[in-house]
Design a protein around this motif. Structure first.
Motif, PDB file in Angstrom:
ATOM      1  N   ALA A  65       0.824  -1.212   0.000  1.00  0.00           N
ATOM      2  CA  ALA A  65       0.000   0.000   0.000  1.00  0.00           C
ATOM      3  C   ALA A  65       0.861   1.267   0.000  1.00  0.00           C
ATOM      4  N   LEU A  66       1.938   1.246   0.757  1.00  0.00           N
ATOM      5  CA  LEU A  66       2.815   2.412   0.826  1.00  0.00           C
ATOM      6  C   LEU A  66       3.457   2.702  -0.536  1.00  0.00           C
ATOM      7  N   LEU A  67       3.988   1.666  -1.178  1.00  0.00           N
ATOM      8  CA  LEU A  67       4.594   1.864  -2.494  1.00  0.00           C
ATOM      9  C   LEU A  67       3.536   2.248  -3.525  1.00  0.00           C
ATOM     10  N   ARG A  68       2.357   1.678  -3.410  1.00  0.00           N
ATOM     11  CA  ARG A  68       1.276   1.987  -4.355  1.00  0.00           C
ATOM     12  C   ARG A  68       0.886   3.467  -4.305  1.00  0.00           C
ATOM     13  N   GLN A  69       0.930   4.058  -3.118  1.00  0.00           N
ATOM     14  CA  GLN A  69       0.613   5.478  -2.993  1.00  0.00           C
ATOM     15  C   GLN A  69       1.605   6.343  -3.742  1.00  0.00           C
ATOM     16  N   LEU A  70       2.842   5.912  -3.808  1.00  0.00           N
ATOM     17  CA  LEU A  70       3.882   6.678  -4.492  1.00  0.00           C
ATOM     18  C   LEU A  70       3.943   6.416  -5.993  1.00  0.00           C
ATOM     19  N   THR A  71       3.613   5.203  -6.400  1.00  0.00           N
ATOM     20  CA  THR A  71       3.865   4.817  -7.794  1.00  0.00           C
ATOM     21  C   THR A  71       2.621   4.508  -8.611  1.00  0.00           C
ATOM     22  N   GLY A  72       1.473   4.370  -7.969  1.00  0.00           N
ATOM     23  CA  GLY A  72       0.266   4.015  -8.714  1.00  0.00           C
ATOM     24  C   GLY A  72       0.245   2.535  -9.014  1.00  0.00           C
ATOM     25  N   GLY A  73      -0.442   2.171 -10.076  1.00  0.00           N
ATOM     26  CA  GLY A  73      -0.535   0.767 -10.463  1.00  0.00           C
ATOM     27  C   GLY A  73      -1.877   0.444 -11.067  1.00  0.00           C
ATOM     28  N   SER A  86      -6.583  -8.882  -4.028  1.00  0.00           N
ATOM     29  CA  SER A  86      -5.589  -8.319  -3.103  1.00  0.00           C
ATOM     30  C   SER A  86      -5.417  -9.188  -1.863  1.00  0.00           C
ATOM     31  N   SER A  87      -6.518  -9.594  -1.271  1.00  0.00           N
ATOM     32  CA  SER A  87      -6.434 -10.413  -0.057  1.00  0.00           C
ATOM     33  C   SER A  87      -5.744 -11.740  -0.324  1.00  0.00           C
ATOM     34  N   SER A 110      12.547  -4.489  -8.748  1.00  0.00           N
ATOM     35  CA  SER A 110      11.499  -3.519  -8.418  1.00  0.00           C
ATOM     36  C   SER A 110      11.965  -2.103  -8.705  1.00  0.00           C
ATOM     37  N   ILE A 111      13.194  -1.790  -8.341  1.00  0.00           N
ATOM     38  CA  ILE A 111      13.742  -0.456  -8.608  1.00  0.00           C
ATOM     39  C   ILE A 111      13.772  -0.189 -10.111  1.00  0.00           C
ATOM     40  N   ILE A 112      14.200  -1.167 -10.889  1.00  0.00           N
ATOM     41  CA  ILE A 112      14.248  -1.018 -12.354  1.00  0.00           C
ATOM     42  C   ILE A 112      12.854  -0.783 -12.924  1.00  0.00           C
ATOM     43  N   LEU A 113      11.872  -1.576 -12.468  1.00  0.00           N
ATOM     44  CA  LEU A 113      10.498  -1.394 -12.943  1.00  0.00           C
ATOM     45  C   LEU A 113       9.957  -0.011 -12.578  1.00  0.00           C
ATOM     46  N   ILE A 114      10.258   0.455 -11.398  1.00  0.00           N
ATOM     47  CA  ILE A 114       9.808   1.790 -10.981  1.00  0.00           C
ATOM     48  C   ILE A 114      10.456   2.862 -11.845  1.00  0.00           C
ATOM     49  N   LEU A 115      11.738   2.707 -12.127  1.00  0.00           N
ATOM     50  CA  LEU A 115      12.434   3.686 -12.973  1.00  0.00           C
ATOM     51  C   LEU A 115      11.801   3.787 -14.358  1.00  0.00           C
ATOM     52  N   PHE A 116      11.372   2.649 -14.897  1.00  0.00           N
ATOM     53  CA  PHE A 116      10.801   2.640 -16.244  1.00  0.00           C
ATOM     54  C   PHE A 116       9.315   3.007 -16.286  1.00  0.00           C
ATOM     55  N   TYR A 117       8.553   2.586 -15.300  1.00  0.00           N
ATOM     56  CA  TYR A 117       7.095   2.675 -15.419  1.00  0.00           C
ATOM     57  C   TYR A 117       6.391   3.598 -14.428  1.00  0.00           C
ATOM     58  N   ALA A 118       7.019   3.972 -13.353  1.00  0.00           N
ATOM     59  CA  ALA A 118       6.320   4.775 -12.340  1.00  0.00           C
ATOM     60  C   ALA A 118       6.340   6.254 -12.714  1.00  0.00           C
ATOM     61  N   PRO A 119       5.372   6.991 -12.278  1.00  0.00           N
ATOM     62  CA  PRO A 119       4.092   6.523 -11.751  1.00  0.00           C
ATOM     63  C   PRO A 119       3.172   6.069 -12.876  1.00  0.00           C
ATOM     64  N   SER A 120       2.292   5.175 -12.559  1.00  0.00           N
ATOM     65  CA  SER A 120       1.433   4.564 -13.564  1.00  0.00           C
ATOM     66  C   SER A 120      -0.017   4.541 -13.091  1.00  0.00           C
ATOM     67  N   VAL A 161       5.690  -7.279  -6.577  1.00  0.00           N
ATOM     68  CA  VAL A 161       4.338  -7.432  -7.146  1.00  0.00           C
ATOM     69  C   VAL A 161       3.739  -6.066  -7.449  1.00  0.00           C
ATOM     70  N   GLN A 162       3.928  -5.110  -6.547  1.00  0.00           N
ATOM     71  CA  GLN A 162       3.422  -3.761  -6.796  1.00  0.00           C
ATOM     72  C   GLN A 162       4.114  -3.148  -8.011  1.00  0.00           C
ATOM     73  N   SER A 163       5.406  -3.359  -8.143  1.00  0.00           N
ATOM     74  CA  SER A 163       6.146  -2.817  -9.282  1.00  0.00           C
ATOM     75  C   SER A 163       5.687  -3.426 -10.596  1.00  0.00           C
ATOM     76  N   VAL A 164       5.361  -4.700 -10.588  1.00  0.00           N
ATOM     77  CA  VAL A 164       4.843  -5.352 -11.798  1.00  0.00           C
ATOM     78  C   VAL A 164       3.500  -4.743 -12.201  1.00  0.00           C
ATOM     79  N   SER A 165       2.719  -4.308 -11.213  1.00  0.00           N
ATOM     80  CA  SER A 165       1.405  -3.712 -11.529  1.00  0.00           C
ATOM     81  C   SER A 165       1.528  -2.354 -12.227  1.00  0.00           C
ATOM     82  N   LEU A 166       2.728  -1.821 -12.293  1.00  0.00           N
ATOM     83  CA  LEU A 166       2.948  -0.539 -12.972  1.00  0.00           C
ATOM     84  C   LEU A 166       3.015  -0.691 -14.487  1.00  0.00           C
ATOM     85  N   ILE A 167       3.351  -1.890 -14.948  1.00  0.00           N
ATOM     86  CA  ILE A 167       3.569  -2.113 -16.379  1.00  0.00           C
ATOM     87  C   ILE A 167       2.271  -1.911 -17.139  1.00  0.00           C
ATOM     88  N   ARG A 168       2.358  -1.105 -18.186  1.00  0.00           N
ATOM     89  CA  ARG A 168       1.192  -0.827 -19.036  1.00  0.00           C
ATOM     90  C   ARG A 168       1.411  -1.454 -20.398  1.00  0.00           C
TER      91      ARG A 168
END
Length: 170
Positions: A65-73, A86-87, A110-120, A161-168
């Motif tokens: 949840a914390l990362l999702r607030q910063l990066t979307g998804g 989610s549960s 995760s860092i690489i995915l965030i660099l490429f796709y965040a925020p999403s 998992v949160q970082s993967v949810s950034l991929i569009r």
């Protein structure tokens, strides 16, 4: 079910306080978010308690949840779909154990995915102006990078998992 409950509650609020400045639609939207989050927390707590993975599940849920607030998804289409997915995701991840090297690998990925796709997927789900998006990316990378020091497997799994949810898909 979430939409129905939010609608009924919004109508009741408006009936009890007719001069409330918010419309039923606005109340329903806010209530659906609160109900959704509450159900995710309660279902995750219940299932993880039954499976004996309460502590890691709470770490995963909070980290995600914390990362999702910063990066979307990515967002699922329905509230109940979000609660179920989610549960089950949090509880499933809480049962996983990995060697430390995989924790490092997942954190770096995760860092690489965030660099490429965040925020999403923030455009219709946040009030944050696009001018702040580069700061969100930096904050997300910094948050994930902390796990290179902490080396928590549940946190690494949640972040990945949160970082993967950034991929569009384009």
């Amino acid at each position: 079910m979430i939409e129905y409950l939010a609608e009924r509650t919004a109508q009741h609020i408006k009936h009890m306080v007719p001069h409330h400045p918010s419309s039923i639609a606005v109340l329903k939207y806010g209530l659906s978010i609160v109900i959704n989050i509450t159900l995710i927390i309660l279902v995750t707590m219940l299932l993880s308690t039954l499976l004996g993975t309460f502590h890691p599940a709470m770490i995963i849920m909070f980290s995600f949840a914390l990362l999702r607030q910063l990066t979307g998804g990515y967002h699922l289409k329905t509230g109940m779909g979000c609660v179920a997915f989610s549960s089950l995701l949090f509880v499933t991840l809480s049962m996983m154990t990995l060697p430390t090297i995989y924790c490092i690998i997942l954190t770096c990925m995760s860092i690489i995915l965030i660099l490429f796709y965040a925020p999403s997927h923030l455009a219709n789900h946040s009030r944050i102006f696009e001018t702040y998006y580069p700061l969100l990316k930096i904050a997300g990378c910094f948050l994930v990078a902390i796990n290179l020091y902490v080396l928590s497997v549940p946190v690494a799994l949640a972040f990945f998992v949160q970082s993967v949810s950034l991929i569009r898909r384009r």
